[in-house]
Design a protein around this motif. Structure first.
Motif, PDB file in Angstrom:
ATOM      1  N   PHE A 184      -1.317  29.546   7.622  1.00  0.00           N
ATOM      2  CA  PHE A 184      -0.032  30.204   7.385  1.00  0.00           C
ATOM      3  C   PHE A 184       0.954  29.854   8.493  1.00  0.00           C
ATOM      4  N   LEU A 185       2.025  29.180   8.108  1.00  0.00           N
ATOM      5  CA  LEU A 185       3.165  28.964   8.994  1.00  0.00           C
ATOM      6  C   LEU A 185       4.202  30.024   8.655  1.00  0.00           C
ATOM      7  N   SER A 186       4.453  30.901   9.619  1.00  0.00           N
ATOM      8  CA  SER A 186       5.377  32.019   9.409  1.00  0.00           C
ATOM      9  C   SER A 186       6.643  31.799  10.219  1.00  0.00           C
ATOM     10  N   GLY A 187       7.708  32.464   9.813  1.00  0.00           N
ATOM     11  CA  GLY A 187       8.907  32.482  10.618  1.00  0.00           C
ATOM     12  C   GLY A 187       8.638  33.123  11.968  1.00  0.00           C
ATOM     13  N   CYS A 188       9.392  32.781  12.963  1.00  0.00           N
ATOM     14  CA  CYS A 188       9.212  33.331  14.306  1.00  0.00           C
ATOM     15  C   CYS A 188       9.875  34.702  14.410  1.00  0.00           C
ATOM     16  N   TYR A 189       9.366  35.531  15.273  1.00  0.00           N
ATOM     17  CA  TYR A 189      10.021  36.811  15.524  1.00  0.00           C
ATOM     18  C   TYR A 189      11.161  36.608  16.515  1.00  0.00           C
ATOM     19  N   VAL A 190      12.115  37.515  16.494  1.00  0.00           N
ATOM     20  CA  VAL A 190      13.283  37.400  17.369  1.00  0.00           C
ATOM     21  C   VAL A 190      12.831  37.431  18.827  1.00  0.00           C
ATOM     22  N   GLY A 191      13.294  36.463  19.598  1.00  0.00           N
ATOM     23  CA  GLY A 191      12.947  36.392  21.007  1.00  0.00           C
ATOM     24  C   GLY A 191      11.685  35.596  21.287  1.00  0.00           C
ATOM     25  N   GLN A 192      11.068  35.033  20.257  1.00  0.00           N
ATOM     26  CA  GLN A 192       9.843  34.260  20.464  1.00  0.00           C
ATOM     27  C   GLN A 192      10.196  32.846  20.945  1.00  0.00           C
ATOM     28  N   THR A 193       9.783  32.511  22.117  1.00  0.00           N
ATOM     29  CA  THR A 193      10.049  31.203  22.712  1.00  0.00           C
ATOM     30  C   THR A 193       8.945  30.225  22.313  1.00  0.00           C
ATOM     31  N   PRO A 194       9.144  28.942  22.549  1.00  0.00           N
ATOM     32  CA  PRO A 194       8.054  27.983  22.303  1.00  0.00           C
ATOM     33  C   PRO A 194       6.797  28.321  23.091  1.00  0.00           C
ATOM     34  N   ALA A 195       6.961  28.841  24.299  1.00  0.00           N
ATOM     35  CA  ALA A 195       5.806  29.206  25.107  1.00  0.00           C
ATOM     36  C   ALA A 195       5.037  30.371  24.502  1.00  0.00           C
ATOM     37  N   LEU A 196       5.735  31.230  23.726  1.00  0.00           N
ATOM     38  CA  LEU A 196       5.097  32.363  23.079  1.00  0.00           C
ATOM     39  C   LEU A 196       4.566  32.028  21.694  1.00  0.00           C
ATOM     40  N   GLY A 197       4.716  30.761  21.278  1.00  0.00           N
ATOM     41  CA  GLY A 197       4.113  30.345  20.016  1.00  0.00           C
ATOM     42  C   GLY A 197       5.077  29.864  18.958  1.00  0.00           C
ATOM     43  N   CYS A 198       6.379  29.995  19.163  1.00  0.00           N
ATOM     44  CA  CYS A 198       7.347  29.497  18.181  1.00  0.00           C
ATOM     45  C   CYS A 198       7.571  28.007  18.467  1.00  0.00           C
ATOM     46  N   ASN A 199       6.618  27.194  18.046  1.00  0.00           N
ATOM     47  CA  ASN A 199       6.616  25.785  18.429  1.00  0.00           C
ATOM     48  C   ASN A 199       6.259  24.860  17.273  1.00  0.00           C
ATOM     49  N   ARG A 200       6.539  25.310  16.038  1.00  0.00           N
ATOM     50  CA  ARG A 200       6.249  24.475  14.875  1.00  0.00           C
ATOM     51  C   ARG A 200       7.515  24.266  14.064  1.00  0.00           C
ATOM     52  N   THR A 201       7.571  23.142  13.330  1.00  0.00           N
ATOM     53  CA  THR A 201       8.671  22.800  12.422  1.00  0.00           C
ATOM     54  C   THR A 201      10.003  22.767  13.169  1.00  0.00           C
ATOM     55  N   GLN A 202      10.193  21.757  13.961  1.00  0.00           N
ATOM     56  CA  GLN A 202      11.404  21.612  14.770  1.00  0.00           C
ATOM     57  C   GLN A 202      12.556  21.087  13.926  1.00  0.00           C
ATOM     58  N   ASN A 203      13.714  21.717  14.081  1.00  0.00           N
ATOM     59  CA  ASN A 203      14.926  21.263  13.403  1.00  0.00           C
ATOM     60  C   ASN A 203      15.438  20.013  14.118  1.00  0.00           C
ATOM     61  N   PRO A 204      15.472  18.868  13.450  1.00  0.00           N
ATOM     62  CA  PRO A 204      15.884  17.634  14.137  1.00  0.00           C
ATOM     63  C   PRO A 204      17.344  17.650  14.572  1.00  0.00           C
ATOM     64  N   ALA A 205      18.141  18.512  13.939  1.00  0.00           N
ATOM     65  CA  ALA A 205      19.565  18.528  14.270  1.00  0.00           C
ATOM     66  C   ALA A 205      19.844  19.193  15.611  1.00  0.00           C
ATOM     67  N   ASN A 206      19.096  20.253  15.920  1.00  0.00           N
ATOM     68  CA  ASN A 206      19.390  20.972  17.164  1.00  0.00           C
ATOM     69  C   ASN A 206      18.163  21.164  18.056  1.00  0.00           C
ATOM     70  N   GLY A 207      17.005  20.716  17.616  1.00  0.00           N
ATOM     71  CA  GLY A 207      15.801  20.808  18.422  1.00  0.00           C
ATOM     72  C   GLY A 207      15.167  22.172  18.471  1.00  0.00           C
ATOM     73  N   VAL A 208      15.629  23.102  17.651  1.00  0.00           N
ATOM     74  CA  VAL A 208      15.099  24.467  17.653  1.00  0.00           C
ATOM     75  C   VAL A 208      13.873  24.539  16.747  1.00  0.00           C
ATOM     76  N   PHE A 209      12.810  25.150  17.264  1.00  0.00           N
ATOM     77  CA  PHE A 209      11.617  25.376  16.449  1.00  0.00           C
ATOM     78  C   PHE A 209      11.860  26.577  15.530  1.00  0.00           C
ATOM     79  N   GLN A 210      11.320  26.461  14.304  1.00  0.00           N
ATOM     80  CA  GLN A 210      11.621  27.465  13.298  1.00  0.00           C
ATOM     81  C   GLN A 210      10.417  28.301  12.874  1.00  0.00           C
ATOM     82  N   GLU A 211       9.209  27.852  13.187  1.00  0.00           N
ATOM     83  CA  GLU A 211       8.030  28.550  12.677  1.00  0.00           C
ATOM     84  C   GLU A 211       6.957  28.687  13.756  1.00  0.00           C
ATOM     85  N   GLN A 212       6.069  29.619  13.509  1.00  0.00           N
ATOM     86  CA  GLN A 212       4.876  29.814  14.332  1.00  0.00           C
ATOM     87  C   GLN A 212       3.646  29.656  13.446  1.00  0.00           C
ATOM     88  N   ASP A 213       2.549  29.274  14.020  1.00  0.00           N
ATOM     89  CA  ASP A 213       1.317  29.078  13.275  1.00  0.00           C
ATOM     90  C   ASP A 213       0.430  30.315  13.442  1.00  0.00           C
TER      91      ASP A 213
END
Length: 797
Positions: free
Chosen positions: A639-668
């Protein structure tokens, strides 16, 4: 309508109170109302309960299904008048409130549907007198005058269809008897001040006609305290119009008529009406339970803790003028709903071994809801308009055999027609001028057809083999409007259909007259559908055929097995082990960033565990014990879920990167424990009844319920978590040997634990996700009641 409802309930109850002489003058050959025997002479054996888990009458200890059942004595003793109250005695069962008109949520073994979509089907459905109701709003109706409650755990597709991949809660209401009886009762809850008065009258009208009427009025005086802070010139801080929540009135009545025009035909008709008027909308129950930044964001300082104090206000009355259809200028809101449920069951005994049954059901729900969704005293998010209406018709036909031979069968057909419509709008006060989103309105029509059958074969006396199959077809269509304009053409799909074939195989073997082993393979499903969650105007901005608001069908298959037995007539027990795999598990979540509700499909999930139940009538006269325990290992397999507000890449929001702005959109979340799935839950209780004197008997109860910690939100932030807790309940009931009066005192949650089963990030708090600079938002939750003390008095005639 309110006046008519008051007159209806008042006239029913007062007429019942005047009828003891009518009951006593009856020359009925049946027992006198309330007839009983001294407690000292009570049976020493465990009560035998008959259940209908397979749409036929079977003893609880004989049916090869994981089911917990409560008889009338338990229902009255523990005051089990709603689905929510069942959670105290059923490990693994959870309920939660919702800020929308979905009726909240129910989960069992960690399987539920969330609370964001009022058009969706349920993973744990509610069946009332044979009708499977398509919305959890039915749980709001006080289930008064119950005869029996059954909680069926695990998929139940064969006999209950598409709305049962998690289980079924089945209510059977009381029927009239062949003798006349009545009851007048009243109750008072000391902490909230809630009070009720109830009346029941029942008996024969003729040799072939029986009637029962039950009515109840409840005055809600508010368990939670509504608090504010000094405005200090802030126009958005407006004190609430009432000091407590919920405050209002509830009216309930049910008429049951049983006719037996011939020896072979029995018709049981039930009509239930319920009406509720509460000040404060559904979101009023929300509290800030965690503020990771040290203080509430965008709000004046107030506590961030789960307790009896809710910090919320009214709001600017201009919000109602900006939203057409708003029912009130009081921005605290309101919640008014009316419900009607009618069922007619006709049983025709074709022969001594063959019975045909028809169950016809009709359900209507109509609600007006408006609320302050801010979760704080400074009103910046108002929802002035949130109506919902649903009509549902079902028809089931069954043919059941009971031959003396080795082979028997059940065959049936089912039809459902349902239409539902709702609307939502919101006003934001976050700038120099209010922002109106615009009303979003949806209407859904759906029909479902299914055929099912089961063969039961007993090749030898001790062995039973059964196999069944259910074929289902369903189609749904939707119309979507935004700001009164038809935007259905913006949807990718506005018509969908589903087909499903669900088999079930079961074997049971009686190891001895008092011990049975069983094993089952089951498949089930929950149809996909349209997501009616609030889109925050996104649907109106979408290009034609571009907006996706559908979700896929949920499927489940797996195994369960166990033992059921008794020892010496004093002990009954059951042990069930299970393992089920879910594909495209439907889950719901609120996205505080886009301010929208969404239904998603988790790719795969697995639940497995062990459940134990036992009842013991001890050698000590009058003392009995009941205990249940459950171990549940429920995880997302993929399950790839949306990230919770305030979740940084270090906290697990590090999947499905938006190529336009480099922001990760999902957590595993693969491998993570599912939300609302505590690993360990348990319940234990003692009942001691004894004669205090020749004229007074006493019942004493002591119960403990325990739950392990669990996540309360799909996105699982570290603050979306309910810690482990233990609740203690105690009760005493005084009655006479004939049981025609009783005085009871019941204390629930003496440990005063304030718990919750759902939570989420407060809108507009926190910032970002998927970037190192993301900032955590505050967490809110609808908090359950703490300590309650209830006094009850009943007189039966």
């Amino acid at each position: 309508m309110k006046l008519r409802a008051q007159l209806l309930v008042f006239s029913c109850i007062t007429s019942m109170a005047a009828l003891p002489a009518w009951a006593q003058s009856s020359d009925s050959s049946g027992p006198q109302a309330g007839a009983g025997r001294p407690v000292a002479e009570a049976d020493s054996t465990v009560e035998a309960i008959v259940v209908t888990a397979r749409k036929r009458d079977e003893r609880l200890q004989d049916v090869p299904v994981a089911v917990t059942a409560f008889g009338r004595d338990d229902i009255q003793r523990y005051k089990l008048n709603s689905v929510d109250e069942l959670t105290r005695l059923t490990p693994g069962l959870q309920t939660a409130e919702s800020a929308v008109s979905s009726g909240g949520s129910i989960s069992l073994r960690g399987i539920g549907s969330g609370s964001t979509n009022y058009l969706g089907d349920q993973a744990v459905s509610i069946n009332v007198d044979g009708m499977q109701v398509g919305t959890l709003n039915i749980r709001k109706t006080a289930q008064i005058d119950m005869a029996q409650i059954e909680v069926l755990r695990g998929p139940q597709a064969l006999f209950f269809g598409k709305n049962s991949p998690g289980g079924v809660i089945s209510f059977k209401t009381a029927d009239p008897k062949a003798y006349r009886e009545g009851e007048v009762s009243a109750g008072f809850e000391a902490v909230s001040g809630d009070a009720y008065v109830q009346g029941i009258i029942s008996g024969p009208v003729s040799d072939t006609l029986l009637v029962r009427l039950a009515a109840r009025y409840t005055r809600l005086d508010g368990y939670f305290n509504l608090k504010s802070v000094p405005a200090n010139g802030d126009p958005l801080i407006v004190p609430a119009s009432v000091d407590e929540y919920p405050v209002g009135d509830e009216y309930f009545s049910r008429l049951t008529v049983i006719a037996e025009p011939t020896n072979n035909l029995k018709i049981n008709a039930k009509l239930t009406y319920y009406e509720s008027e509460v000040k404060g909308g559904s979101a009023t129950i929300g509290q800030r339970v965690a503020c990771p930044q040290g203080a509430p964001q965008l709000q004046p300082l107030h506590p961030c803790v789960a307790d009896r104090d809710i910090y919320v206000g009214g709001g600017l009355a201009v919000a109602s003028t900006l939203v057409p259809g708003s029912p009130t200028s009081d921005q605290l809101g309101l919640r008014h709903n009316k419900q009607f449920l009618g069922t007619v069951q006709a049983d025709y005994q074709i022969s001594p071994e063959l019975k045909a049954t028809s169950v016809t059901g009709y359900y209507w729900f109509d609600e007006i809801n408006a609320h302050n969704a801010t979760v704080g005293p400074r009103a910046i998010l108002l929802v002035p308009y949130l109506p919902f209406e649903m009509r549902q018709f079902t028809q089931e036909l069954r043919l059941i055999s009971s031959f003396e031979s080795k082979l028997n069968f059940t065959a049936g057909l089912f039809y459902e027609a349902r239409e539902a419509s709702g609307a939502q709008d919101a006003v934001f006060f976050i700038g120099p001028a209010p922002i109106v989103v615009g009303t979003e309105r949806t209407r859904q029509d759906q029909t479902a057809y299914s055929a099912f059958g089961q063969l039961i074969w007993k090749p030898v006396d001790n062995l039973e083999l059964s196999g069944g199959l259910r074929y289902s077809f369903e189609e749904k269509s939707i119309d979507f409007f935004y700001r009164n304009a038809d935007v259905t053409d913006r949807l990718k799909r506005d018509n969908i259909s589903f087909r499903n074939l669900s088999p079930e195989l079961t074997a049971s073997y009686r190891l001895s007259p008092d011990l049975m082993a069983f094993a089952s393979y089951k498949r089930g499903f929950k149809s996909g559908g349209f997501d009616a969650g609030f889109t925050n105007g996104a649907v109106g901005r979408a290009a034609p055929r571009s907006f996706s608001n559908t979700f896929n069908e949920e499927k489940v298959d797996g195994l369960e097995g166990g033992l059921k037995g008794s020892i010496g007539g004093r002990i009954s027990f059951s042990a069930t082990a299970y393992r089920y795999e879910y594909k495209d598990l439907q889950v719901g979540a609120y996205d505080p960033v886009s301010i929208s509700f969404k239904v998603l499909n988790a790719a795969a999930a697995r639940i497995q565990g062990l459940e134990l139940e036992g009842n013991w009538r001890t050698p000590i006269r009058g003392l009995s014990a009941r205990a249940t325990a459950a171990y549940n290992d429920a995880v997302f397999k993929k399950f790839l879920s949306g990230c919770y507000v305030g979740q940084t890449p270090a906290l697990g929001c590090n999947r499905t990167q938006n190529p336009a702005n480099g922001v990760f959109q999902e957590q595993d979340l693969s491998g993570r424990r599912m939300n609302n799935a505590p690993e360990i839950t348990a319940y234990g209780g003692l009942l001691y009844n004894f004669p205090f004197s020749d004229d007074i008997d006493v019942d004493l109860t002591l119960d403990l319920e325990y739950s392990d910690s669990f996540s309360t939100n799909l996105r699982q932030s570290p603050y979306d978590k309910q810690g482990a807790y233990t609740k203690v309940n105690m009760g005493i009931r005084l009655t006479n040997p004939e049981r025609n009066w009783d005085l009871s005192l019941l204390a629930r949650n003496l440990t005063n634990e304030y718990t919750y089963s759902s939570s989420g990030t407060v809108t507009f708090t926190g910032s970002g996700s998927g970037v190192p600079s993301a900032r955590l938002g505050d967490t809110s939750a609808p908090v359950n009641r703490g300590r309650e003390v209830m006094l009850g008095l009943a007189y039966r005639f």
